[in-house]
Scaffold this active site. Sequence first.
Site, PDB file in Angstrom:
ATOM      1  N   HIS A  41       0.847  -1.194   0.000  1.00 33.53           N
ATOM      2  CA  HIS A  41       0.000   0.000   0.000  1.00 33.53           C
ATOM      3  C   HIS A  41       0.878   1.238   0.000  1.00 33.53           C
ATOM      4  O   HIS A  41       1.874   1.314   0.743  1.00 33.53           O
ATOM      5  CB  HIS A  41      -0.918   0.016   1.226  1.00 33.53           C
ATOM      6  CG  HIS A  41      -1.988  -1.030   1.199  1.00 33.53           C
ATOM      7  ND1 HIS A  41      -3.063  -0.984   0.336  1.00 33.53           N
ATOM      8  CD2 HIS A  41      -2.148  -2.169   1.929  1.00 33.53           C
ATOM      9  CE1 HIS A  41      -3.840  -2.031   0.530  1.00 33.53           C
ATOM     10  NE2 HIS A  41      -3.301  -2.774   1.494  1.00 33.53           N
ATOM     11  N   CYS A  60      -0.774   1.826  -5.127  1.00 39.24           N
ATOM     12  CA  CYS A  60      -1.489   3.035  -5.520  1.00 39.24           C
ATOM     13  C   CYS A  60      -0.498   4.193  -5.699  1.00 39.24           C
ATOM     14  O   CYS A  60       0.465   4.308  -4.935  1.00 39.24           O
ATOM     15  CB  CYS A  60      -2.537   3.401  -4.469  1.00 39.24           C
ATOM     16  SG  CYS A  60      -3.851   2.175  -4.295  1.00 39.24           S
TER      17      CYS A  60
END
Length: 349
Positions: free
Chosen positions: A159, A201
Amino acid sequence: MSKICCLKLFICYVFLNLIFVDTDAFDIPEGFEKSNHTNNWAVLVDTSRFWFNYRHVANVLSIYRSVKRLGIPDSQIILMISDDMACNPRNPRPATIFNNAHEQINVYGDDVEVDYRGYEVSVENFVRLLTGRVPPDTPRSKRLLTDEGSNILIYLTGHGGDGFLKFQDSEEITSQELADALEQMWQKRRYNEIFFIIDTCQASSMYEKFYSPNILATASSLVGEDSLSHHVDSAIGVYIIDRYTYYVLEFLENVHPNSHKTMSEFLSVCPKHACISTVGVRQDLFKRDPRKVPITDFFGSVRPIIITTDPIDIIEIPKRNKNTENKTTNVVQKRMYLPQFPVHLIPSS
């Protein structure tokens, strides 16, 4: 004007034309695009924890399986996994990790060698690994023993956000820290070329600060975009692989050690209609043309071959003499230890 002077003028004319010739009019020989690396290494990192991040473990183990299949040995792969999903009590199939709902391939396998696991996967250990600043008692399996002839594949998944990648939801490495670590590697002559892949991301933000030479980088999403998962396995109950890595693996499954596929083909494996995010590429630091770089320069391994025209004598090993004594003696001999060294193979002086 003498003939010698005319000859000198002609030589000067030819020399000047060679200097100012339009190089674009000629095809660069393929040999100029070949890498001069002497060994291959891979650093594969999953930075997230918890069962719902099952897909990140599947991501990194799938890349691990691919590079091993293409020739990079475990001794030259550093595998960092934050959480052991194979042994998680929520796993309905213990000791297995799958990267697709058909469950055809158990990427956990029988011979996975995890070098850093659990809370060993930290920003400090990752940076120390890259830069070689590890404690003296660090075992060989936890060292990146690269040199100036090493091509290194670095794959990160987890992440992240704009300019950072989280490690285990407790700390993060910034894009500047990562860029500085790679610069230390270059200054210490720890690599020849690096192929950097990150699936998270806003992933492209992690390579924007790079300033060291010979680095080719790609990311699963641009700044402001999310990197999405691919599909759920209803039996397991979670997403089991990310979209970008799914299409990367689909491509790598058709690559073999003698493949002629190029890095340019790899960089376009996941178009936006498939990834839903825009794959980022940075190649301004990379000297070679990706269209002329074989994919095995990073996903394969250098296989040294010694060519010789000299005959090789194979010494015939003499057979041991069979014992012709009675059965009782044979039973005793079966229980005796064999000699530590094959004395019969040592030439007598």
